[in-house]
Scaffold this motif. Structure first.
Motif, short mmCIF file in Angstrom:
data_model
loop_
_atom_site.label_atom_id
_atom_site.label_comp_id
_atom_site.label_asym_id
_atom_site.label_seq_id
_atom_site.Cartn_x
_atom_site.Cartn_y
_atom_site.Cartn_z
N GLU A 12 -20.64 -70.35 -3.54
CA GLU A 12 -21.92 -70.17 -2.84
C GLU A 12 -21.97 -71.05 -1.58
OE1 GLU A 12 -26.64 -70.14 -3.83
OE2 GLU A 12 -25.46 -71.76 -4.73
N TRP A 13 -21.51 -72.29 -1.68
CA TRP A 13 -21.50 -73.19 -0.52
C TRP A 13 -20.68 -72.58 0.62
CZ3 TRP A 13 -24.20 -77.07 1.29
CH2 TRP A 13 -23.69 -77.76 2.40
N PHE A 14 -19.48 -72.11 0.27
CA PHE A 14 -18.62 -71.51 1.29
C PHE A 14 -19.25 -70.24 1.87
CE2 PHE A 14 -15.01 -73.96 -0.57
CZ PHE A 14 -14.59 -74.55 0.60
N ALA A 15 -19.83 -69.41 1.02
CA ALA A 15 -20.43 -68.16 1.50
C ALA A 15 -21.60 -68.42 2.45
CB ALA A 15 -20.90 -67.31 0.31
N ARG A 16 -22.29 -69.51 2.26
CA ARG A 16 -23.40 -69.87 3.14
C ARG A 16 -22.92 -70.47 4.46
NH1 ARG A 16 -28.47 -69.82 0.78
NH2 ARG A 16 -28.47 -69.57 -1.48
#
Length: 80
Positions: A12-16
Motif C-alpha cells: 500500500e505504501w508503494f502504491a501510494r
C-alpha cells in the motif's frame, strides 16, 4: 492473493507513492511500527516475500524494483 498485514502495508505504501525511491531505513520508519527495533534485513526479507506473491517472475521484477545502493521503488505501470 493472501498477504500478511506487513506485506499489505508495504505494498500500500508503494502504491501510494509510485516511482518514488525509498531506502530501507525510510521504509522501516514509515511502514513498520515506530517502536520496531529491527534492521534493514527485515525490509529485504519482506520485499522478497512480496515479490514472490505479486511478480510473474520474482527474479526479474516489473513492479517492485531495486534501486541499487539506494532502496526500492514501485513501478505504477510495468516498463515495456
Amino acid at each position: 492473493m493472501e498477504l500478511t498485514a506487513t506485506e499489505f502495508d508495504l505494498l500500500e505504501w508503494f502504491a501510494r507513492h509510485p516511482g518514488q525511491v525509498f531506502s530501507r531505513s525510510q521504509l522501516l520508519s514509515r511502514v513498520w511500527d515506530i517502536a520496531f527495533e529491527g534492521d534493514s534485513t527485515t525490509v529485504t526479507v519482506h520485499m522478497r516475500r512480496l515479490r514472490e506473491k505479486i511478480e510473474p517472475n520474482p527474479s526479474k521484477p516489473i513492479w517492485l524494483k531495486t534501486v541499487w545502493g539506494i532502496g526500492y521503488r514501485f513501478e505504477g505501470q510495468p516498463a515495456e
